[in-house]
Design a protein around this motif. Structure first.
Motif, PDB file in Angstrom:
ATOM      1  N   GLN A 150      -2.575   0.598  -4.709  1.00 34.77           N
ATOM      2  CA  GLN A 150      -1.749  -0.556  -4.367  1.00 34.77           C
ATOM      3  C   GLN A 150      -0.778  -0.912  -5.491  1.00 34.77           C
ATOM      4  O   GLN A 150      -1.004  -0.623  -6.667  1.00 34.77           O
TER       5      GLN A 150
ATOM      6  N   GLY B 147       0.803  -1.220   0.000  1.00 35.57           N
ATOM      7  CA  GLY B 147       0.000   0.000   0.000  1.00 35.57           C
ATOM      8  C   GLY B 147       0.829   1.260   0.000  1.00 35.57           C
ATOM      9  O   GLY B 147       2.017   1.256   0.344  1.00 35.57           O
TER      10      GLY B 147
ATOM     11  N   CYS C  16      -3.565   6.690   1.587  1.00 35.41           N
ATOM     12  CA  CYS C  16      -4.980   6.750   1.201  1.00 35.41           C
ATOM     13  C   CYS C  16      -5.872   6.350   2.381  1.00 35.41           C
ATOM     14  O   CYS C  16      -5.394   5.905   3.433  1.00 35.41           O
TER      15      CYS C  16
ATOM     16  N   ASN D 166      -4.319  -1.965   4.091  1.00 32.50           N
ATOM     17  CA  ASN D 166      -3.377  -1.803   2.980  1.00 32.50           C
ATOM     18  C   ASN D 166      -3.629  -2.788   1.854  1.00 32.50           C
ATOM     19  O   ASN D 166      -3.269  -2.523   0.706  1.00 32.50           O
TER      20      ASN D 166
ATOM     21  N   GLN E 165      -2.381  -7.559   5.301  1.00 26.91           N
ATOM     22  CA  GLN E 165      -1.603  -6.363   5.629  1.00 26.91           C
ATOM     23  C   GLN E 165      -0.312  -6.726   6.364  1.00 26.91           C
ATOM     24  O   GLN E 165      -0.253  -7.693   7.113  1.00 26.91           O
TER      25      GLN E 165
ATOM     26  N   CYS F 100      -5.526  -1.099  -0.806  1.00 32.73           N
ATOM     27  CA  CYS F 100      -5.069   0.272  -1.039  1.00 32.73           C
ATOM     28  C   CYS F 100      -5.562   0.785  -2.381  1.00 32.73           C
ATOM     29  O   CYS F 100      -5.572   0.058  -3.388  1.00 32.73           O
TER      30      CYS F 100
ATOM     31  N   CYS G 273      -5.422   2.632   3.523  1.00 31.27           N
ATOM     32  CA  CYS G 273      -4.173   2.412   4.268  1.00 31.27           C
ATOM     33  C   CYS G 273      -4.249   3.017   5.660  1.00 31.27           C
ATOM     34  O   CYS G 273      -3.823   2.401   6.638  1.00 31.27           O
TER      35      CYS G 273
END
Length: 346
Positions: free
Chosen positions: A107, A89, A93, A101, A294, A104, A96
């Motif tokens: 991403q 990520g 944003c 993430n 994540q 994302c 995230c």
């Protein structure tokens, strides 16, 4: 650096000498010590992923040591032993900032959005948000095997499906994702059922904790067989392969208010599978996607590995060279090997 390279989809990859990557201000370059060979890499090589721009270097399950660090990186230094989730990520944003993430909005994925880890070195951006420190006693092959299949299965069962002890968990497909899911479900105290068309893979699944197995080739009604074994259907069902048949069966074999998790990629001609929607509505089924895990969630998984509750090293089949990986990638759709192949020689 030596790297696997292709400049056309479905063309046999070559091993070439390519320029070494350099880190961005917030990124690092990792010396790859091990990297897993995954069916997602085959999908990319076939041209199923729109993120890939040719020419390309594949590979997204990796572990190694940091070789170079951008000046903006705060948490990592040269020489650190690390791995990275296959979905990374931006760290800025909304998703995230909320800890997600894996979805994302910007991403990036090594081996898909940019050159990957089937090489001696790979660059990873936004290192502080995406890298994971490895335990000193974990070998690199085991660490590489976590990056996609094992971590994805962990989050799919623990976070998405919320598996509890005593529940029935049907696992459709006993490749790397499915076998990981069997091991994780058993460690959580659930009762995994392994479903595949290979008796060898089903026998391996039993060694990893499957309490029952179903051969999809020999069983006319797989969903009915699951309902018979569980006396009503699975509490949780995972499509670990990604085909119209396994997706349909995974939803169909659930008990009322069951949870289906789709992990296997549904691409190309498989992108729009049939779903038993009347059952989804009438039985109040839950349907989830699961897309990696994540970096911050690795701590829980690594704790179970360190404690011996999970043993991902048992899922590693072969350790191969970069040259051996090229034909292995091209043959992956029909591969019948047990366990995960990991590139450890470059």
């Amino acid at each position: 650096m030596n790297a696997m390279y292709y400049d056309a989809f479905e063309k046999m990859p070559e091993i070439r000498i390519l320029p070494d990557p350099v880190p961005t201000e917030n990124g690092v370059v990792i010396k790859v010590e091990a990297t897993g060979l995954c069916r997602s890499d085959w999908h990319g090589w076939m041209g199923h992923d729109p993120d890939i721009r040719l020419p390309h270097v594949p590979g997204h399950e990796l572990a190694g040591t940091i070789a170079a660090v951008g000046r903006g990186v705060l948490r990592y230094k040269t020489g650190d032993r690390v791995t990275v989730p296959f979905v990374s990520g931006c760290g800025r944003c909304f998703e995230c900032r909320s800890g997600n993430n894996q979805v994302c909005e910007a991403q990036f994925q090594p081996g898909f959005t940019h050159w990957g880890s089937f090489a001696e070195y790979v660059a990873i951006d936004f290192a502080d948000q995406n890298l994971v420190h490895l335990p000193e006693d974990m070998d690199f092959a085991t660490a590489a095997s976590l990056g996609c299949r094992f971590a994805t299965s962990f989050r799919a069962l623990v976070d998405q499906a919320r598996v509890k002890g005593g529940e029935w968990v049907a696992v459709h497909g006993c490749g790397g994702v499915g076998l990981s899911a069997v091991m994780i479900a058993a460690a959580l105290g659930a009762n995994p059922i392994a479903i595949d068309i290979s008796e060898e893979k089903l026998a391996f699944a039993q060694k990893l904790g499957a309490v029952a197995t179903i051969n999809g080739r020999a069983t006319e009604d797989v969903a009915g067989a699951v309902r018979d074994i569980t006396r009503g259907g699975a509490h949780v069902s995972l499509d670990a392969l990604g085909s119209p048949v396994t997706c349909f069966n995974s939803i169909k074999n659930q008990r009322r208010r069951g949870r289906h998790v789709q992990v296997g990629l549904m691409l190309a001609e498989h992108a729009t599978p049939q779903i038993p929607m009347a059952q989804v509505i009438g039985h109040e089924l839950e349907i989830y996607g699961s897309h990696g895990m994540q970096a911050w969630r690795y701590e829980a998984m690594l704790a179970m590995i360190t404690a011996g509750q999970l043993k991902p090293q048992e899922l590693i089949g072969r350790q191969i060279s970069l040259e051996e990986a090229a034909p292995a990638l091209a043959a992956m759709d029909g591969a019948t090997e047990l366990g995960i192949s990991v590139i450890t020689r470059f």
